[in-house]
Design a protein around this motif. Structure first.
Motif, PDB file in Angstrom:
ATOM      1  N   UNK A  68       0.817  -1.216   0.000  1.00 37.63           N
ATOM      2  CA  UNK A  68       0.000   0.000   0.000  1.00 37.63           C
ATOM      3  C   UNK A  68       0.852   1.268   0.000  1.00 37.63           C
ATOM      4  N   UNK A  69       2.163   1.126  -0.158  1.00 34.11           N
ATOM      5  CA  UNK A  69       3.063   2.281  -0.175  1.00 34.11           C
ATOM      6  C   UNK A  69       3.679   2.434  -1.561  1.00 34.11           C
ATOM      7  N   UNK A  70       3.433   3.576  -2.192  1.00 36.17           N
ATOM      8  CA  UNK A  70       3.901   3.792  -3.563  1.00 36.17           C
ATOM      9  C   UNK A  70       5.419   3.752  -3.676  1.00 36.17           C
ATOM     10  N   UNK A  71       6.110   4.171  -2.613  1.00 39.17           N
ATOM     11  CA  UNK A  71       7.579   4.165  -2.672  1.00 39.17           C
ATOM     12  C   UNK A  71       8.149   2.747  -2.639  1.00 39.17           C
ATOM     13  N   UNK A  72       7.339   1.781  -2.253  1.00 38.42           N
ATOM     14  CA  UNK A  72       7.768   0.380  -2.248  1.00 38.42           C
ATOM     15  C   UNK A  72       7.190  -0.389  -3.431  1.00 38.42           C
ATOM     16  N   UNK A  73       5.922  -0.150  -3.729  1.00 37.60           N
ATOM     17  CA  UNK A  73       5.256  -0.893  -4.808  1.00 37.60           C
ATOM     18  C   UNK A  73       5.396  -0.135  -6.120  1.00 37.60           C
ATOM     19  N   UNK A  74       6.510  -0.349  -6.798  1.00 31.26           N
ATOM     20  CA  UNK A  74       6.728   0.287  -8.098  1.00 31.26           C
ATOM     21  C   UNK A  74       7.629  -0.586  -8.957  1.00 31.26           C
TER      22      UNK A  74
END
Length: 266
Positions: free
Chosen positions: A121-127
């Protein structure tokens, strides 16, 4: 027909493309059908509908065997030959939690042929910059994702979240689902696992909780993220292939005292 086949593959369903290759009715040659593993058959206008039972039986059998084949059918003095081309869906590995352990697990899962989905749920991790080799990266709350995710007997789920409350939310959604995946594994210390189970046991029978693989992985003394990834994927392969996980040499090493000579069974 091809768009139906593509849709089935996108939905992680096994499918077959059936093409009539020979018949004494020339108008049927080249006609196509698609069989999807939910039992549905789709035919183009030229495909004889009376072949539905034969196609269903043959496609189901060949998907289980994992091979394509030419099938010959004789019906009411009509000879028909059709080719079944199987498109088995790949096993899917869903990794919830895109932290430091997720990276080697995702890479190894891709190397082993899994369709790999990473969810956080964190964009800085899920990319995709962090996970260039996986098939799908989803930035979404775990609860929402697992409520709607497609689950099949080829789905393997790994919870590597950053806190036990996310494990609880994820497991609540998964355990409420009628569809059951092949594997649910959860990383964590004994204290974290105990806390998760303490909350879940009020909602679910103990039989459902014992189906969760936790602590996750095989006991190989893993310490680094890469070693943990090997341990986890080894356990998933053990479940997927229905094997013991023991050393292959277990039954061979005792023969060392015999000089590894074959024993005469006469």
């Amino acid at each position: 027909m091809l768009y139906i086949l593509k849709e089935a593959i996108t939905d992680h369903k096994d499918a077959c493309l059936v093409t009539i290759t020979n018949s004494n009715n020339a108008s049927w040659i080249g006609a196509k059908a698609v069989f999807v593993d939910n039992g549905c058959c789709f035919f183009d206008q030229q495909f004889p509908i009376f072949l539905e039972q034969s196609v269903t039986e043959q496609c189901t059998f060949l998907l289980e065997k994992g091979k394509s084949k030419v099938v010959e059918v004789a019906v009411n003095n009509l000879h028909i030959e059709y080719f079944v081309d199987i498109f088995p869906s790949p096993s899917r590995l869903i990794i919830a939690g895109a932290g430091h352990v997720c990276e080697p697990v995702a890479k190894l899962g891709s190397m082993l042929g899994f369709y790999v989905t990473v969810i956080d749920d964190r964009a800085e991790f899920a990319n995709t910059e962090r996970f260039p080799d996986v098939d799908e990266v989803v930035c979404e709350p775990f609860l929402h994702f697992f409520r709607n995710a497609i689950l099949t007997s080829k789905t393997y789920i790994l919870l590597l979240t950053r806190g036990h409350r996310f494990d609880v939310l994820s497991l609540q959604e998964l355990l409420y689902r009628k569809e059951q995946p092949a594997y649910i594994g959860m990383i964590g210390s004994r204290r974290r696992i105990s806390g998760v189970f303490e909350q879940l046991k009020e909602e679910f029978p103990i039989e459902r909780l014992t189906q969760i693989y936790t602590p996750v992985g095989l006991d190989i003394g893993s310490e680094t993220p890469a070693e943990i990834a090997v341990s986890i994927m080894a356990e998933i392969l053990k479940v997927k292939n229905g094997k013991s996980g023991e050393s292959i040499s277990k039954n061979i090493r005792p023969l060392a005292s015999l000089g590894f000579k074959e024993v005469d069974c006469k």
